[in-house]
Design a protein around this motif. Structure first.
Motif, PDB file in Angstrom:
ATOM      1  N   PRO A  27       0.908  -1.246  -0.063  1.00 27.44           N
ATOM      2  CA  PRO A  27      -0.068  -0.032   0.157  1.00 27.44           C
ATOM      3  C   PRO A  27       0.975   1.139   0.060  1.00 27.44           C
ATOM      4  CG  PRO A  27       0.180  -0.772   2.167  1.00 27.44           C
ATOM      5  CD  PRO A  27       1.000  -1.833   1.527  1.00 27.44           C
ATOM      6  N   GLY A  28       0.310   2.291  -0.232  1.00 27.10           N
ATOM      7  CA  GLY A  28       0.920   3.659  -0.163  1.00 27.10           C
ATOM      8  C   GLY A  28       2.028   3.735  -1.211  1.00 27.10           C
ATOM      9  N   VAL A  29       3.001   4.443  -0.709  1.00 27.21           N
ATOM     10  CA  VAL A  29       4.074   4.751  -1.488  1.00 27.21           C
ATOM     11  C   VAL A  29       5.385   4.513  -0.684  1.00 27.21           C
ATOM     12  CG1 VAL A  29       3.155   6.755  -2.808  1.00 27.21           C
ATOM     13  CG2 VAL A  29       4.188   7.319  -0.597  1.00 27.21           C
ATOM     14  N   GLN A  30       6.407   4.376  -1.421  1.00 28.34           N
ATOM     15  CA  GLN A  30       7.823   3.989  -0.718  1.00 28.34           C
ATOM     16  C   GLN A  30       8.230   5.102  -0.220  1.00 28.34           C
ATOM     17  OE1 GLN A  30      10.098   1.013  -1.346  1.00 28.34           O
ATOM     18  NE2 GLN A  30      10.910   1.827   0.117  1.00 28.34           N
ATOM     19  N   ALA A  31       8.976   4.882   1.099  1.00 32.40           N
ATOM     20  CA  ALA A  31       9.227   5.819   1.820  1.00 32.40           C
ATOM     21  C   ALA A  31      10.923   6.021   1.500  1.00 32.40           C
ATOM     22  CB  ALA A  31       9.425   5.706   3.424  1.00 32.40           C
ATOM     23  N   LYS A  32      11.578   7.172   1.285  1.00 32.82           N
ATOM     24  CA  LYS A  32      12.730   7.667   0.780  1.00 32.82           C
ATOM     25  C   LYS A  32      13.204   8.401   1.732  1.00 32.82           C
ATOM     26  CE  LYS A  32      11.458   7.122  -4.007  1.00 32.82           C
ATOM     27  NZ  LYS A  32      11.184   7.875  -5.474  1.00 32.82           N
ATOM     28  N   ASP A  33      14.628   8.442   1.839  1.00 33.21           N
ATOM     29  CA  ASP A  33      15.585   9.267   2.550  1.00 33.21           C
ATOM     30  C   ASP A  33      15.710  10.465   2.386  1.00 33.21           C
ATOM     31  OD1 ASP A  33      17.665   8.889   0.804  1.00 33.21           O
ATOM     32  OD2 ASP A  33      18.669   7.415   1.857  1.00 33.21           O
ATOM     33  N   GLU A  34      16.322  11.425   2.941  1.00 32.23           N
ATOM     34  CA  GLU A  34      16.559  12.772   2.576  1.00 32.23           C
ATOM     35  C   GLU A  34      17.374  12.896   1.209  1.00 32.23           C
ATOM     36  OE1 GLU A  34      16.618  15.487   6.361  1.00 32.23           O
ATOM     37  OE2 GLU A  34      18.069  13.996   6.201  1.00 32.23           O
ATOM     38  N   ARG A  35      17.944  11.886   0.698  1.00 26.47           N
ATOM     39  CA  ARG A  35      18.715  11.795  -0.438  1.00 26.47           C
ATOM     40  C   ARG A  35      18.040  11.199  -1.628  1.00 26.47           C
ATOM     41  NH1 ARG A  35      22.154   8.878   2.532  1.00 26.47           N
ATOM     42  NH2 ARG A  35      21.992   7.300   0.856  1.00 26.47           N
ATOM     43  N   GLY A  36      16.550  11.112  -1.466  1.00 29.91           N
ATOM     44  CA  GLY A  36      15.987  10.509  -2.541  1.00 29.91           C
ATOM     45  C   GLY A  36      15.883   8.806  -2.626  1.00 29.91           C
ATOM     46  N   GLN A  37      16.638   8.058  -1.746  1.00 24.85           N
ATOM     47  CA  GLN A  37      17.104   6.949  -1.888  1.00 24.85           C
ATOM     48  C   GLN A  37      15.862   5.844  -1.026  1.00 24.85           C
ATOM     49  OE1 GLN A  37      19.328   5.471  -3.965  1.00 24.85           O
ATOM     50  NE2 GLN A  37      19.444   7.746  -4.294  1.00 24.85           N
ATOM     51  N   PRO A  38      15.392   5.028  -1.611  1.00 19.46           N
ATOM     52  CA  PRO A  38      14.413   4.054  -1.028  1.00 19.46           C
ATOM     53  C   PRO A  38      14.677   3.702   0.430  1.00 19.46           C
ATOM     54  CG  PRO A  38      14.419   3.255  -3.105  1.00 19.46           C
ATOM     55  CD  PRO A  38      15.769   4.479  -3.032  1.00 19.46           C
ATOM     56  N   ILE A  39      14.139   3.501   1.419  1.00 19.36           N
ATOM     57  CA  ILE A  39      14.408   3.299   2.913  1.00 19.36           C
ATOM     58  C   ILE A  39      14.466   1.852   2.850  1.00 19.36           C
ATOM     59  CG2 ILE A  39      14.011   3.497   5.163  1.00 19.36           C
ATOM     60  CD1 ILE A  39      13.314   6.195   4.945  1.00 19.36           C
ATOM     61  N   GLN A  40      15.395   0.905   3.081  1.00 20.59           N
ATOM     62  CA  GLN A  40      15.412  -0.444   3.239  1.00 20.59           C
ATOM     63  C   GLN A  40      15.463  -0.820   4.963  1.00 20.59           C
ATOM     64  OE1 GLN A  40      15.360  -2.741   0.480  1.00 20.59           O
ATOM     65  NE2 GLN A  40      14.821  -0.882  -0.709  1.00 20.59           N
ATOM     66  N   VAL A  41      14.597  -1.438   5.289  1.00 21.50           N
ATOM     67  CA  VAL A  41      14.474  -1.826   6.706  1.00 21.50           C
ATOM     68  C   VAL A  41      15.638  -2.397   7.424  1.00 21.50           C
ATOM     69  CG1 VAL A  41      13.189  -3.156   8.666  1.00 21.50           C
ATOM     70  CG2 VAL A  41      11.829  -1.986   6.601  1.00 21.50           C
ATOM     71  N   ASN A  42      16.328  -3.277   6.495  1.00 24.79           N
ATOM     72  CA  ASN A  42      17.450  -4.113   7.063  1.00 24.79           C
ATOM     73  C   ASN A  42      18.750  -3.119   6.919  1.00 24.79           C
ATOM     74  OD1 ASN A  42      17.943  -3.849   4.327  1.00 24.79           O
ATOM     75  ND2 ASN A  42      18.472  -6.025   4.149  1.00 24.79           N
ATOM     76  N   GLN A  43      18.663  -2.268   6.353  1.00 28.22           N
ATOM     77  CA  GLN A  43      19.719  -1.142   6.249  1.00 28.22           C
ATOM     78  C   GLN A  43      19.622   0.021   7.410  1.00 28.22           C
ATOM     79  OE1 GLN A  43      20.147   0.281   2.327  1.00 28.22           O
ATOM     80  NE2 GLN A  43      20.801  -1.782   1.510  1.00 28.22           N
ATOM     81  N   LEU A  44      18.368   0.301   7.756  1.00 30.67           N
ATOM     82  CA  LEU A  44      17.936   1.336   8.496  1.00 30.67           C
ATOM     83  C   LEU A  44      17.805   1.055  10.137  1.00 30.67           C
ATOM     84  CD1 LEU A  44      17.029   4.427   9.116  1.00 30.67           C
ATOM     85  CD2 LEU A  44      14.652   3.287   9.155  1.00 30.67           C
ATOM     86  N   LEU A  45      17.470  -0.007  10.456  1.00 31.82           N
ATOM     87  CA  LEU A  45      17.341  -0.363  11.835  1.00 31.82           C
ATOM     88  C   LEU A  45      18.667  -0.430  12.374  1.00 31.82           C
ATOM     89  CD1 LEU A  45      14.393  -2.784  11.796  1.00 31.82           C
ATOM     90  CD2 LEU A  45      14.477  -0.073  12.588  1.00 31.82           C
ATOM     91  N   PRO A  46      19.870  -1.085  11.716  1.00 32.06           N
ATOM     92  CA  PRO A  46      21.062  -1.322  12.467  1.00 32.06           C
ATOM     93  C   PRO A  46      22.001  -0.033  12.631  1.00 32.06           C
ATOM     94  CG  PRO A  46      21.055  -2.954  10.645  1.00 32.06           C
ATOM     95  CD  PRO A  46      19.742  -1.997  10.505  1.00 32.06           C
ATOM     96  N   THR A  47      21.583   1.089  11.824  1.00 33.57           N
ATOM     97  CA  THR A  47      22.236   2.249  11.971  1.00 33.57           C
ATOM     98  C   THR A  47      21.585   3.304  12.973  1.00 33.57           C
ATOM     99  OG1 THR A  47      21.058   2.975  10.019  1.00 33.57           O
ATOM    100  CG2 THR A  47      23.019   1.984   9.608  1.00 33.57           C
ATOM    101  N   VAL A  48      20.323   3.069  13.495  1.00 33.45           N
ATOM    102  CA  VAL A  48      19.728   4.256  14.352  1.00 33.45           C
ATOM    103  C   VAL A  48      19.222   3.422  15.717  1.00 33.45           C
ATOM    104  CG1 VAL A  48      18.910   5.750  12.282  1.00 33.45           C
ATOM    105  CG2 VAL A  48      17.294   3.915  13.233  1.00 33.45           C
ATOM    106  N   PRO A  49      19.431   4.141  16.700  1.00 32.98           N
ATOM    107  CA  PRO A  49      19.170   3.618  17.984  1.00 32.98           C
ATOM    108  C   PRO A  49      17.547   4.061  18.085  1.00 32.98           C
ATOM    109  CG  PRO A  49      20.033   5.747  18.108  1.00 32.98           C
ATOM    110  CD  PRO A  49      20.137   5.483  16.946  1.00 32.98           C
TER     111      PRO A  49
END
Length: 167
Positions: free
Chosen positions: A42-64
């Motif tokens: 559903p909805g639209v793909q979330a993107k980071d501030e650079r416009g790149q798609p946010i991948q769960v497996n890349q985001l979660l290990p990098t933020v507390p």
């Protein structure tokens, strides 16, 4: 009685009820665990501030846990904040960046654990609740769906407002 039954049947044919079938988007937003929604995104793909798609497996290990992560994808609001919970997961809601006073874009200030409006000084806690005016209403919430390693933004209120305490 026979006449009433005949009249009811005739009226049913003459004045059929409008279709109440939900679109797949409506169905999966309201009931994401429905079997028809298994592969639906559903909805639209979330993107980071650079416009790149946010991948769960890349985001979660990098933020507390407790972080608020800026994301783009919807036309309005242009920026939302994803909420990272503890244990590290992305919450089923995002917080709008649009100040409820005059529509300025609020910024997340991690060192203050607050959202701050640069225009007139409104402040919101880490859940988007007003803690200092002139704003009187909390920041809006949007639905987030995490599926197939993607973060999807749905321009719809979440089914449950996490800011409201259960009775």
């Amino acid at each position: 009685m026979a006449g009433s039954a005949t009249a009811a049947i005739a009226l049913g044919y003459l004045l059929p009820a409008g279709s109440v079938e939900l679109t797949l988007e409506e169905l999966c937003t309201a009931s994401p665990l429905n079997s028809r929604c298994k592969d639906y995104l559903p909805g639209v793909q979330a993107k980071d501030e650079r416009g790149q798609p946010i991948q769960v497996n890349q985001l979660l290990p990098t933020v507390p846990p407790g972080s608020r992560v800026a994301a783009k994808g919807l036309p309005n609001p242009p920026i939302v904040y994803l909420v990272v919970t503890n244990p590290p997961m992305i919450a089923e809601y995002a917080i709008s960046s649009v100040c409820t006073h005059l529509g300025c874009t609020v910024a997340w200030k991690a060192d203050q654990n607050q959202f701050v409006c640069p225009c007139h000084g409104s402040r919101y806690d880490n859940q988007g609740r007003v803690v200092h005016g002139p704003a009187r209403r909390n920041l809006g919430l949007l639905t987030v769906v995490v599926k197939q390693n993607q973060v999807r933004l749905v321009d719809h209120q979440p089914a449950i407002d996490p800011r409201v305490k259960a009775p």
